[in-house]
Design an enzyme around this catalytic site. Structure first.
Site, PDB file in Angstrom:
ATOM      1  N   ASN A 126       0.664  -1.221  -0.325  1.00 39.89           N
ATOM      2  CA  ASN A 126      -0.096  -0.016   0.113  1.00 39.89           C
ATOM      3  C   ASN A 126       0.629   0.952  -0.171  1.00 39.89           C
ATOM      4  O   ASN A 126       2.072   1.349   0.292  1.00 39.89           O
ATOM      5  CB  ASN A 126      -1.031  -0.089   1.104  1.00 39.89           C
ATOM      6  CG  ASN A 126      -2.017  -0.638   1.558  1.00 39.89           C
ATOM      7  OD1 ASN A 126      -2.013  -1.705  -0.050  1.00 39.89           O
ATOM      8  ND2 ASN A 126      -2.576  -1.018   2.055  1.00 39.89           N
ATOM      9  N   MET A 127       0.014   2.050  -0.404  1.00 41.76           N
ATOM     10  CA  MET A 127       0.891   3.685  -0.744  1.00 41.76           C
ATOM     11  C   MET A 127       1.788   3.822   0.860  1.00 41.76           C
ATOM     12  O   MET A 127       3.149   4.415   0.975  1.00 41.76           O
ATOM     13  CB  MET A 127       0.103   4.913  -0.909  1.00 41.76           C
ATOM     14  CG  MET A 127       0.333   5.951  -1.452  1.00 41.76           C
ATOM     15  SD  MET A 127       0.050   5.999  -3.512  1.00 41.76           S
ATOM     16  CE  MET A 127      -0.615   5.823  -4.550  1.00 41.76           C
ATOM     17  N   LYS A 128       1.090   3.648   1.768  1.00 47.09           N
ATOM     18  CA  LYS A 128       1.205   4.256   3.274  1.00 47.09           C
ATOM     19  C   LYS A 128       2.612   3.689   3.597  1.00 47.09           C
ATOM     20  O   LYS A 128       3.633   3.866   4.528  1.00 47.09           O
ATOM     21  CB  LYS A 128      -0.030   4.541   4.537  1.00 47.09           C
ATOM     22  CG  LYS A 128       0.629   5.088   5.441  1.00 47.09           C
ATOM     23  CD  LYS A 128      -1.042   5.407   6.200  1.00 47.09           C
ATOM     24  CE  LYS A 128      -0.375   5.440   7.273  1.00 47.09           C
ATOM     25  NZ  LYS A 128       0.552   6.411   7.598  1.00 47.09           N
ATOM     26  N   GLY A 129       2.672   2.598   3.074  1.00 45.17           N
ATOM     27  CA  GLY A 129       3.784   1.830   3.841  1.00 45.17           C
ATOM     28  C   GLY A 129       3.411   1.368   5.265  1.00 45.17           C
ATOM     29  O   GLY A 129       2.573   1.398   5.687  1.00 45.17           O
TER      30      GLY A 129
END
Lengths: 248, 518
Positions: A126-129
């Site tokens: 995911n984008m956020k990591g």
């Protein structure tokens, strides 16, 4: 190689202190305490103390136990297998892809089989990591497709083919009675049976996964705790580059 | 402990949610599903399976789909069949399953005399009413929060052992987690089961066995122990029927969860959830909704408002099914990254906001799972904070966190440690929430109002575009689904002009009568 001996450390070097907790399917009474002590001794501990015991309902009891290890282990004899690729930063991975490949690389991932947890695959994809390390979705040059949890092996392969994936990421977070081993083995067998094994780099990750275990099961790499998107990406882009050179 | 929350925004949010649910209701009123029809057959007393393990209700519905026209509804076929043969619905189902009887000829027949089915519906209703009465007799005032733990061994007999151990340690509610993938089975397996992955099959017999064991322990402990399972997935309303018959006390039942997290078709889910909630409302069963899951896949701080918005939607769907607030176990969770400064204050703000938006609902509060990474000692610390938040904000259904979350399904000792922790907090902080006032205009109050404002904005935009569109845009949990995508669409049918769902009519009538009596 020089011997390097090691014992667990409590508060003094080489005191060998170990703490354990477990339950026994027996009532909580003096016999239960004795059984807990004997269990720890059978594990090779000496000077065992049962510091806490309590009943867990009828026929079950819980123990906190301390003991000591006498025989040190020799670190120099341990065989440790880790992913050998040097980890690159996100920027370095992006530069590597831009330089060596003329197209975006497709990473497809899922938490497979019985596992309903998406924490692991989300942390990587995911984008956020996680812990300040961005996930693959944010990488330039990588198209990241996260299929979520409880995806069966067949679906994962089908989607990987459909999206012409380069890399397949399999996540296994929570497991019961080693079902993850069976599930991972089944995935490799499926790829081989369909003649698809060489078409993908396959990577497995999860709390109980090590690189050694992954290799043993027929994966290209395995990532356990404290590994992030950049670790996975570094390995995968290098592996893809090697594969491309091989084919040329 | 009360926050000053903007009542107008709260009211507006509720109005938006009502409009959203009503628009969907108009759509689903025109349709039925294979699982709704199978539920009706179960209410006619048809249980068990063929020698090949095919449930009789599936055999009948599949037969009608193949040879007739399901849009007429099973009541049409069964009423004709009972009239013609003078046999019971179950006897008829057995004949159909073995190929000794055909429904084909009834497809084109005129509207039957539905009253021939009444005695069979009545018999099941009697069982359900009897069970609801039994629950009410046992159930005294409860300490809040009620402590809820799960068992998930795969073997119902092992589940029973672990459940009884948890009851001895103080558990109030036992949930039997289902085996993986059951939500995607388009039938309810029959009989006792001893194998499952990450959980145990939900079957009528497994329900009965666990209920019996918990009733037995009620005798010894003088405390009624609630039993939970899942009325979710492709067999949502059918499992609601089984839960009603076998006296489950709560059922996980969400109007959106299956769509988002199991990729079940949204039309199918909306139709199924409606009937399952009518059954639940009639049977006095508390539902547990699944908003907590949004926070495990997206950032819990940034998406707190999606939880509140979804709670409003779930509330309105439940209300349209005749369900009173006291049965709405709306879900939320403690999932903000503990590394975020003030995370505990934000958690209090969220939990208290839910509490004040839904003052009469028995809220379901889920423990931290996302930021649990194997450090069990840190896990205990997180669970303790969660327990404090639950106690301070008066959550009702308190799902206990396990220190070994993200490692394995709970050991017997994990559950005991969790119960000890919760009891410890409950005892130590018994009256704390009544002693505390939150600083007016402070961080907590401001955060709660911000979340509510965002929820209202979100509901407004969903109202404008419609819930179908909103789901297609990935509004919840960042997951997008299409109206005609997902599993189970083939089980959705338009209703024939003469279609009747007799038990739904009967239940709604009873619920309306009950309402006016209250």
């Amino acid at each position: 190689m020089n011997k390097k001996l090691l014992l667990p450390y409590g508060d003094t070097l080489d005191d060998g202190k170990v703490q354990l907790s477990f339950s026994l399917p027996c009532p909580c009474n003096p016999t239960g305490d004795a059984a807990a002590k004997a269990t720890a001794e059978a594990m090779g501990l000496y000077d065992v103390h049962v510091v806490h015991s309590s009943a867990l309902g009828e026929g079950f009891s819980f123990y906190v136990v301390y003991g000591m290890r006498k025989d040190p282990i020799d670190i120099s004899t341990l065989e440790v297998r880790d992913v050998e690729t040097q980890a690159m930063s996100k920027d370095e991975v992006e530069a590597f892809i831009a330089e060596k490949f003329d197209r975006p690389l497709v990473f497809i991932g899922a938490s497979t089989g019985s596992d309903a947890h998406t924490v692991g695959i989300d942390a990587i994809m995911n984008m956020k990591g996680i812990h300040g390390h961005y996930g693959l979705e944010r990488y330039k040059g990588i198209q990241a497709i996260n299929l979520g949890s409880q995806v069966d092996n067949e679906t994962l392969l089908e989607k990987a083919k459909e999206h012409r994936a380069d890399v397949i990421l399999v996540s296994q977070t929570v497991t019961q009675k080693d079902i993850h081993i069976r599930n991972l083995t089944a995935f490799v067998e499926l790829l081989e049976a369909e003649g698809e094994r060489d078409n993908f780099i396959i990577v497995v990750g999860g709390a109980r996964i090590s690189h050694a275990l992954a290799k043993e099961l027929g994966f290209d790499a395995g990532f356990g705790p404290k590994k992030y998107a950049f670790d996975v990406a570094s390995f995968a882009v290098n592996a893809l580059f090697d594969k491309m050179r091989h084919q040329e | 402990m009360q926050l000053a929350i903007d009542k107008t925004i709260m009211q507006d949010a509720r109005e938006d949610a009502k409009a959203i649910a009503k628009a969907i209701k108009a759509f689903i009123d025109e349709k039925t599903t294979t699982s709704v029809e199978r539920s009706i057959l179960r209410l006619l007393g048809i249980d068990q399976a063929t020698d090949f393990g095919v449930p009789l209700v599936n055999a009948v519905v599949d037969h009608i789909v193949e040879h007739g026209d399901l849009s007429r509804g099973v009541c049409h076929y069964m009423a004709h069949a009972v009239k013609k043969t003078d046999k019971s619905p179950k006897a008829i189902a057995t004949l159909i399953a073995s190929g000794k009887m055909h429904m084909k000829d009834f497809a084109k027949k005129a509207v039957p005399d539905y009253s021939v089915l009444t005695p069979y519906f009545l018999a099941t209703e009697k069982i359900i009413q009897h069970q609801a009465k039994k629950r009410r007799e046992h159930l005294h005032e409860y300490d809040v929060p009620e402590k809820y733990v799960i068992v998930a061994t795969g073997n119902i007999y092992e589940d029973i052992k672990q459940a009884l151990s948890a009851v001895e340690k103080g558990a109030d509610i036992i949930a039997v987690i289902r085996t993986t993938g059951q939500s995607l089975l388009d039938y309810v397996p029959d009989g006792v089961t001893q194998e499952g992955f990450g959980g145990t099959y939900a079957t009528q017999e497994n329900f009965r066995l666990m209920r019996e064991a918990l009733d037995e322990s009620t005798k010894t402990h003088g405390r009624y122990i609630k039993l939970v399972n899942y009325a979710s997935g492709l067999c949502m309303p059918e499992i609601a029927v089984l839960g009603a018959i076998e006296r489950l006390d709560m059922m996980l039942n969400d109007s959106l969860y299956g769509i988002i997290f199991r990729d079940i078709n949204m039309q199918r889910t909306f139709i199924d959830q409606h009937f399952s909630r009518v059954i639940g409302a009639y049977s006095d069963i508390v539902i547990n909704t699944g908003e907590d899951n949004y926070l495990t896949t997206t950032d819990a701080f940034d998406n707190a408002h999606t939880v509140i918005a979804s709670q409003f939607i779930n509330e309105q769907f439940a209300s349209l099914a005749g369900m009173p607030s006291r049965l709405m176990g709306l879900g939320h969770a403690y999932e903000i990254d503990p590394a975020k400064p003030h995370s505990f204050l934000y958690e209090i703000a969220n939990a208290q906001l839910s509490r004040q938006c839904f003052p009469n609902a028995p809220l379901k509060y889920m423990p931290p799972t996302k930021h649990m990474h194997g450090d069990i000692f840190n896990g205990i610390a997180q669970n303790t904070l969660f327990n404090i938040a639950a106690q301070l904000t008066g959550q009702n259904i308190h799902l206990l966190g396990m220190l070994t979350e993200a490692i394995h399904t709970p050991f017997v000792s994990d559950r005991a440690l969790a119960l000890n922790n919760a009891k410890h907090i409950e005892t130590a902080m018994l009256a704390l929430k009544d002693e505390l006032t939150i600083k007016p205009g402070g961080m907590i109050e401001k955060r709660a109002n911000d979340v509510l404002k965002d929820a209202k904005k979100l509901l407004e935009s969903i109202r404008e575009m419609g819930l179908f569109k909103a789901l297609e845009k990935g509004t919840f949990a960042d997951i997008a689904r299409t109206q005609d995508g997902g599993k189970g669409l083939e089980g959705v049918f338009d209703k024939h002009p003469h279609y009747r769902n007799i038990p739904m009519e009967r239940f709604m009538q009873a619920l309306k009568a009950g309402e006016s009596n209250e």
